[in-house]
Design an enzyme around this catalytic site. Structure first.
Site, PDB file in Angstrom:
ATOM      1  N   ASP A  77       0.843  -1.086   0.088  1.00  0.00           N
ATOM      2  CA  ASP A  77      -0.084  -0.069  -0.045  1.00  0.00           C
ATOM      3  C   ASP A  77       1.047   1.237  -0.025  1.00  0.00           C
ATOM      4  O   ASP A  77       1.561   1.546   0.976  1.00  0.00           O
ATOM      5  CB  ASP A  77      -0.882   0.011   1.194  1.00  0.00           C
ATOM      6  CG  ASP A  77      -1.777   1.134   1.320  1.00  0.00           C
ATOM      7  OD1 ASP A  77      -1.750   2.066   0.260  1.00  0.00           O
ATOM      8  OD2 ASP A  77      -2.467   1.011   2.184  1.00  0.00           O
ATOM      9  N   SER A 157       2.706  11.995 -15.943  1.00  0.00           N
ATOM     10  CA  SER A 157       1.569  12.008 -16.801  1.00  0.00           C
ATOM     11  C   SER A 157       1.362  13.071 -17.697  1.00  0.00           C
ATOM     12  O   SER A 157       2.133  14.070 -17.189  1.00  0.00           O
ATOM     13  CB  SER A 157      -0.047  11.733 -16.031  1.00  0.00           C
ATOM     14  OG  SER A 157      -1.091  12.099 -16.808  1.00  0.00           O
ATOM     15  N   TYR A 171      -6.456  14.653  -9.980  1.00  0.00           N
ATOM     16  CA  TYR A 171      -5.529  13.909 -10.781  1.00  0.00           C
ATOM     17  C   TYR A 171      -4.467  14.911 -11.504  1.00  0.00           C
ATOM     18  O   TYR A 171      -3.172  14.762 -11.225  1.00  0.00           O
ATOM     19  CB  TYR A 171      -6.047  12.961 -11.930  1.00  0.00           C
ATOM     20  CG  TYR A 171      -4.955  12.256 -12.629  1.00  0.00           C
ATOM     21  CD1 TYR A 171      -4.487  11.090 -12.140  1.00  0.00           C
ATOM     22  CD2 TYR A 171      -4.744  12.580 -13.934  1.00  0.00           C
ATOM     23  CE1 TYR A 171      -3.576  10.404 -12.702  1.00  0.00           C
ATOM     24  CE2 TYR A 171      -4.044  11.856 -14.555  1.00  0.00           C
ATOM     25  CZ  TYR A 171      -3.357  10.625 -13.976  1.00  0.00           C
ATOM     26  OH  TYR A 171      -2.534  10.014 -14.941  1.00  0.00           O
ATOM     27  N   LYS A 175      -0.382  15.208 -10.157  1.00  0.00           N
ATOM     28  CA  LYS A 175       0.631  14.966 -11.152  1.00  0.00           C
ATOM     29  C   LYS A 175       1.611  16.039 -11.543  1.00  0.00           C
ATOM     30  O   LYS A 175       2.639  15.912 -11.706  1.00  0.00           O
ATOM     31  CB  LYS A 175      -0.002  14.259 -12.494  1.00  0.00           C
ATOM     32  CG  LYS A 175      -0.641  12.916 -12.378  1.00  0.00           C
ATOM     33  CD  LYS A 175       0.594  11.925 -11.866  1.00  0.00           C
ATOM     34  CE  LYS A 175      -0.188  10.601 -11.891  1.00  0.00           C
ATOM     35  NZ  LYS A 175       1.027   9.310 -11.649  1.00  0.00           N
TER      36      LYS A 175
END
Length: 271
Positions: A77, A157, A171, A175
Site C-alpha cells: 500500500d 502523466s 489527478y 501529477k
C-alpha cells in the site's frame, strides 16, 4: 558522489541491468507489469508491489519464468509508510540490494470539481503524490546506506503538464506535484549518486485505466472521443510497452547524464 562516465561502454553494456535490483509499485497489471517485464528482460531482479497481492505474486512468477531472474511479488500500500518500508526491506532481504525504484502506482477517479468530496481529493493525493514521496524516501535511504547510488523513476502523466479532461482536478493537481517533486528530489539526492527522472505517459489503455474509465462513464469504443484518450501525431494510442521502454532508458546507463527531467511518452499529444 558523481555518476560514472560510461562513454567507453558498449551499447549492450549501457542497456544491461544485470546485477541490479528493482522495485516497481503498482506492478501487478498495466503499465507497472510491462515495466517490470522490460527491466527483467534487461537483467534486473524484480520486486513487484501491488495493493492486490495476488496480482503481484502472479506477475512476479511470470517474470521469473520468462526472463530467468529473481522476482518477488508482495502486497504493498503506497500510502502506508510501514508497507512501503517493508517492501523496500524485502527487496534487500530477498534480492540482496536495491538500485532502481519505479513509483508507478496511481489512481484517477473522474469526479467533477463541484461534486468532489474532500475524501476523494485526499485519496488521489495520497496515492499519486504521497505514494511517490514515501517510495522515493525509502528507496533513497537504502541506496544511500549502501553507498552505491541508484535511480528513482516517477511515473507522472501528461496531466503533469496540462489539464487533461473535465473531472480530473485532483489527478491533474497530483501529477503536477509529482513532476515538481521529481526536480526537487533530483537536486537533493544528486550528492548521494541517486538520479531521479519522471516519465509522463498519455492515456494508455490498460486493465486499470479501462476499469476507471468505465466507472466514470467514459465511452470505450475503438476511438474514444475524450481528449484524454485520443492518439496523437504518431497516429495510434500507446500500449504499456511504449512506456516501459522509456522507463528502461531512464533506469539504464543510457541516461546516466540525466536527472530531474520528466520525459514525455505521449505520441506527441502534448506538443
Amino acid at each position: 558522489m558523481s555518476t560514472a562516465d560510461v562513454a567507453s561502454h558498449s551499447l549492450a553494456q549501457l542497456v544491461s541491468l544485470e546485477g541490479r535490483r528493482a522495485v516497481v509499485t503498482g506492478g501487478g497489471r498495466g503499465l507497472g507489469k510491462a515495466i517490470a517485464a522490460r527491466l527483467a528482460e534487461a537483467g534486473a531482479d524484480i520486486l513487484i508491489g501491488d495493493i492486490d497481492e495476488r496480482l503481484a505474486v502472479t506477475a512476479a512468477e511470470r517474470v521469473a519464468e520468462r526472463h530467468g531472474v529473481r522476482a518477488v511479488g508482495v502486497a504493498m500500500d503506497v500510502t502506508d509508510p510501514a508497507s512501503v518500508a517493508a517492501a523496500a526491506n524485502r527487496a534487500l532481504a530477498d534480492l540482496g540490494g536495491l538500485e532502481i525504484w519505479v513509483n508507478n502506482a496511481g489512481i484517477f477517479p473522474n469526479v467533477p470539481l463541484l461534486a468532489m468530496s474532500e475524501q476523494t481529493w485526499d485519496q488521489v493525493f495520497d496515492v499519486n503524490a504521497r505514494g511517490v514521496f514515501l517510495g522515493a524516501r525509502e528507496a533513497a535511504r537504502r541506496m544511500a546506506a549502501a553507498g552505491t547510488g541508484g535511480v528513482i523513476v516517477n511515473i507522472v502523466s501528461t496531466a503533469g503538464f496540462r489539464a487533461s479532461a473535465p473531472g480530473l482536478a485532483a489527478y491533474v493537481g497530483s501529477k503536477h506535484a509529482v513532476r515538481g517533486v521529481t526536480r526537487e528530489m533530483a537536486l537533493e539526492l544528486a550528492p548521494l549518486g541517486i538520479r531521479v527522472l519522471g516519465v509522463a505517459p498519455s492515456y494508455v489503455p490498460t486493465e486499470g485505466n479501462l476499469i476507471a474509465a468505465a466507472a466514470a462513464g467514459l465511452p470505450l469504443g475503438d476511438a474514444p472521443p475524450t481528449d484524454l484518450m485520443l492518439s496523437g501525431p504518431i497516429g495510434r494510442a500507446g500500449v504499456p510497452d511504449d512506456i516501459a521502454r522509456v522507463v528502461l532508458f531512464c533506469a539504464s546507463d543510457l541516461s546516466t547524464f540525466m536527472t530531474g527531467s520528466t520525459l514525455l511518452a505521449d505520441g506527441g499529444t502534448t506538443a
